[in-house]
Design an enzyme around this catalytic site. Structure first.
Site, PDB file in Angstrom:
ATOM      1  N   LYS A 148       0.775  -1.019  -0.094  1.00  0.00           N
ATOM      2  CA  LYS A 148      -0.022  -0.076  -0.007  1.00  0.00           C
ATOM      3  C   LYS A 148       0.855   1.309   0.060  1.00  0.00           C
ATOM      4  O   LYS A 148       2.060   1.325   0.469  1.00  0.00           O
ATOM      5  CB  LYS A 148      -1.005   0.163   1.377  1.00  0.00           C
ATOM      6  N   ARG A 175      -3.452  -9.913   5.378  1.00  0.00           N
ATOM      7  CA  ARG A 175      -4.072 -10.135   4.039  1.00  0.00           C
ATOM      8  C   ARG A 175      -2.904  -9.487   3.061  1.00  0.00           C
ATOM      9  O   ARG A 175      -2.319  -8.311   3.275  1.00  0.00           O
ATOM     10  CB  ARG A 175      -5.362  -9.377   3.873  1.00  0.00           C
TER      11      ARG A 175
END
Length: 274
Positions: free
Chosen positions: A222, A256
């Site tokens: 991210k 995740r």
């Protein structure tokens, strides 16, 4: 032993679990278009399972900042054949969706977990899930993917995220969902700037204690990692793995990730050498 009741499975979360990402999308921020056919998606899922994934998370709509909304029928068309093809594998299957219609179709196709960035705010979603035995991941976000990163604001991000998740958990419990079927996700990058993400990350253990439930963390590749390291998207594998280990160290029960093999190996080392 901390058991997560997840459809066909009872997952022991006293040991961290790795959720592998299977994006069946043309526009996901990291791997959009790489696995957007049935053959490619199934091959990728099988590789993640071989690499050590404990859960496979199938998604047919990108929720990256600025992503376009996908029609219900199109999202179903993307994900259901993949779920059906993977349902014979001995692994928990998750559907990453915020649409109750897609949830229903995915549950009928054999998923064990609904991973919802909207924390079951969709009309009828809570009642639908209450009538099943699948696991649920409730995530916090501020705003919608189209606009959530324009100007996210909080007075106290840890307090506000915790309060929102507590309310969504209470609604689920009051609708008949057993607590052991629920995990919570602070929603890193979903309506948060770097300062907010850092504060939340440093408070993973506190959030878990306040909510009384396992925490799922998704920071793989991210933007927050790039903002800290200066790395471009394709260079963030190492920082993603380090972040996953640090999340587990802070109390995350599920991480995740895109890079399953590297994360699994790093967690093996952490477990032995910590």
């Amino acid at each position: 032993m901390s058991l997560f009741s997840c459809g066909r499975f009872q997952l022991d979360l006293s040991q961290p679990k790795v959720m592998g990402i299977v994006n069946v999308t043309p526009d996901s921020f990291s791997d959009g278009g790489q696995h957007d056919t049935l053959v490619h998606a199934v091959a990728h899922a099988e590789k993640l399972l071989k690499d050590g994934a404990d859960i496979l998370d199938v998604g047919g709509e990108s929720t990256r900042p600025g992503a376009a909304v996908v029609a219900i029928d199109e999202e179903i068309r993307r994900v259901i054949p993949v779920i059906q093809a993977l349902s014979s594998l001995n692994v928990p299957l998750s559907i990453d969706t915020r649409k109750p219609e897609v949830m229903r179709a995915a549950i009928e196709a054999g998923v064990d977990l609904v991973n919802d960035i909207s924390a079951l705010e969709g009309q009828g979603a809570i009642d639908l899930l209450a009538s099943t035995q699948v696991g649920i991941c409730l995530m916090h976000k501020q705003g919608d993917p189209q606009t959530m990163q324009i100007a996210p604001t909080y007075q106290d991000v840890v307090l506000e995220v915790g309060q929102y998740l507590a309310k969504r958990i209470e609604l689920a419990l009051n609708s008949g969902v057993a607590a052991q079927r629920i995990v919570a996700d602070p929603g890193f990058g979903f309506g948060k700037c770097l300062e907010h993400n850092i504060a939340l990350f440093q408070s993973i253990d506190l959030l878990g204690e306040r909510l009384g439930l396992p925490i799922l963390v998704g920071v793989s590749r991210k933007k927050m990692l790039g903002e800290i390291t200066g790395q471009e998207l394709r260079e963030r594998m190492l920082s993603s793995v380090v972040a996953a280990v640090l999340a587990v160290q802070k109390g995350a029960s599920i991480v995740r990730v895109h890079d399953v093999r590297e994360t699994v190996d790093a967690l093996k080392l952490w477990k032995v050498l910590k």
